[in-house]
Design an enzyme around this catalytic site. Structure first.
Site, mmCIF file in Angstrom:
data_model
loop_
_atom_site.group_PDB
_atom_site.id
_atom_site.type_symbol
_atom_site.label_atom_id
_atom_site.label_comp_id
_atom_site.label_asym_id
_atom_site.label_seq_id
_atom_site.Cartn_x
_atom_site.Cartn_y
_atom_site.Cartn_z
ATOM 1 N N GLU A 59 0.821 -1.214 0.000
ATOM 2 C CA GLU A 59 0.000 0.000 0.000
ATOM 3 C C GLU A 59 0.852 1.261 0.000
ATOM 4 O O GLU A 59 0.666 2.170 0.808
ATOM 5 C CB GLU A 59 -0.970 -0.026 1.185
ATOM 6 C CG GLU A 59 -1.901 -1.232 1.145
ATOM 7 C CD GLU A 59 -2.838 -1.309 2.342
ATOM 8 O OE1 GLU A 59 -2.799 -0.405 3.198
ATOM 9 O OE2 GLU A 59 -3.613 -2.278 2.402
ATOM 10 N N GLU A 99 -6.185 -10.542 -2.037
ATOM 11 C CA GLU A 99 -7.111 -10.407 -0.901
ATOM 12 C C GLU A 99 -8.551 -10.259 -1.393
ATOM 13 O O GLU A 99 -9.308 -9.428 -0.870
ATOM 14 C CB GLU A 99 -6.724 -9.200 -0.035
ATOM 15 C CG GLU A 99 -5.314 -9.253 0.526
ATOM 16 C CD GLU A 99 -4.971 -8.079 1.436
ATOM 17 O OE1 GLU A 99 -5.911 -7.416 1.939
ATOM 18 O OE2 GLU A 99 -3.773 -7.825 1.638
#
Length: 359
Positions: free
Chosen positions: A159, A265
């Site tokens: 991220e 994910e």
């Protein structure tokens, strides 16, 4: 010491729980669907796992039946491993490593460097670059080295791109080490385990074109700088109101790098709909459509680029979207199996894509 010798355990409890839950699963399934996701895929099919779930026989049974790769949900993150005094605590991570070894599952490690981390142990060294870099090296080396030969891949950089695509989120790491903190993390992890695949991983790449572009620019920059990036992870947290054709956006764009791609994910929220969507109106069918689009884009990749396809949970009630403030009302159904472990239309859609049938 090899991972097999370090982590092999009797496995009696896990086996007993799996056997108990397996009988329940068999009694519930209708027989019209493929009995196992992993059996119809020529690449690893993964899910996340946390240590408390090992005490749930149904969860264990579903995991062992359908998945052959595990990503620790929290146990290998710095928040769990690194104590305030700088010592390492691998007890929870080791439990999941043993579970993988005992049951022949592949392990994917997450995450080494994440902008959201702000550990006290590193905060104390923020004004001493040499000490900070030494701690940085020691931490990455210790974590990756402990699971060397067992963890097939690692989310090294997680991220890193700002949400609007207008910059990079380095956090404490960039503050102390400058913009090369990312390249350094990849180099250290390579030295700790040269055979593991090193990933850059991010979210909202399917839904935010500006962020996807910025993510690609960052990856270009890292590769040009010689960073040993070995794979790309797209988290793929989506919702059912995603317009048709967008779910596979990131996979199609990132394929150009030629690196292994990890759908890392996946879940598809049935709650985060637009204001004008009718609540409950065909939500599971919409979810199945989104899941199918992601899977079809993944299947369009060359085989060498299909690292793994990971769903972020097994049953709806286990999802992170059911936890925390305003999430506990049971309204979201983001996964492939309902609260009782029954396959949903999204499961069928995923099976169709894996078997080459397009909807």
């Amino acid at each position: 010491m090899t991972p097999t010798r370090r982590f092999v355990v009797q496995g009696t409890m896990a086996a007993a729980l799996a056997g108990c839950g397996e009988r329940r699963v068999q009694a519930r399934e209708s027989g019209r669907r493929p009995a196992s996701l992993k059996a119809i895929a020529d690449f690893p099919v993964g899910t996340c796992l946390a240590t408390p779930y090992l005490e749930d026989p149904d969860r264990v049974a579903l995991t062992l039946r359908h998945f052959n790769q595990i990503t620790p949900e929290w146990e290998m993150k710095m928040e769990r491993v690194l104590a305030e005094d700088g010592t390492f605590h691998f007890d929870a991570a080791d439990v999941l490593a043993r579970f993988c070894t005992t049951n022949g599952l592949r392990l994917h490690g997450t995450t080494l460097v994440w902008y959201a981390q702000d550990p006290v142990a590193f905060r104390r060294m923020i004004d001493d670059r040499q000490a900070f870099e030494t701690g940085y090296r020691n931490y990455i080396t210790a974590v990756v080295g402990r699971y060397r030969g067992l963890a097939r891949g690692w989310d090294v950089l997680n991220e890193a791109v700002a949400e609007q695509g207008d910059g990079y989120r380095g956090g404490i790491w960039e503050t102390a080490l400058g913009p090369d903190y990312a390249r350094l993390a990849f180099e250290i992890s390579r030295d700790a385990d040269p055979d593991a695949i090193r990933f850059i991983n991010d979210y909202n790449l399917e839904t935010n074109p500006a962020k996807l572009d910025a993510f690609q620019r960052l990856l270009d920059r890292l590769l040009e700088a010689g960073a040993p990036v070995g794979g790309i992870g797209t988290q793929t947290h989506l919702s059912i109101d995603l317009p048709p054709g967008q779910a596979g956006r990131a996979i199609k764009a990132l394929a150009r790098f030629g690196l292994p791609i990890h759908v890392s994910e996946l879940d598809v929220s049935t709650r985060r709909q637009s204001w004008f969507a009718t609540p409950g109106s065909g939500r599971l069918e919409k979810q199945a459509r989104v899941v199918g689009e992601v899977a079809e884009a993944f299947m369009d990749l060359p085989r060498a680029q299909r690292y793994a396809f990971t769903v972020w949970g097994v049953r709806d009630k286990d999802s992170w979207l059911r936890r925390g403030p305003n999430r506990g009302d049971g309204g979201d159904e983001p996964l492939l199996f309902d609260d009782d472990g029954r396959p949903k239309p999204a499961y069928d859609s995923l099976c169709d894509a894996f078997e080459g049938r397009r909807r």
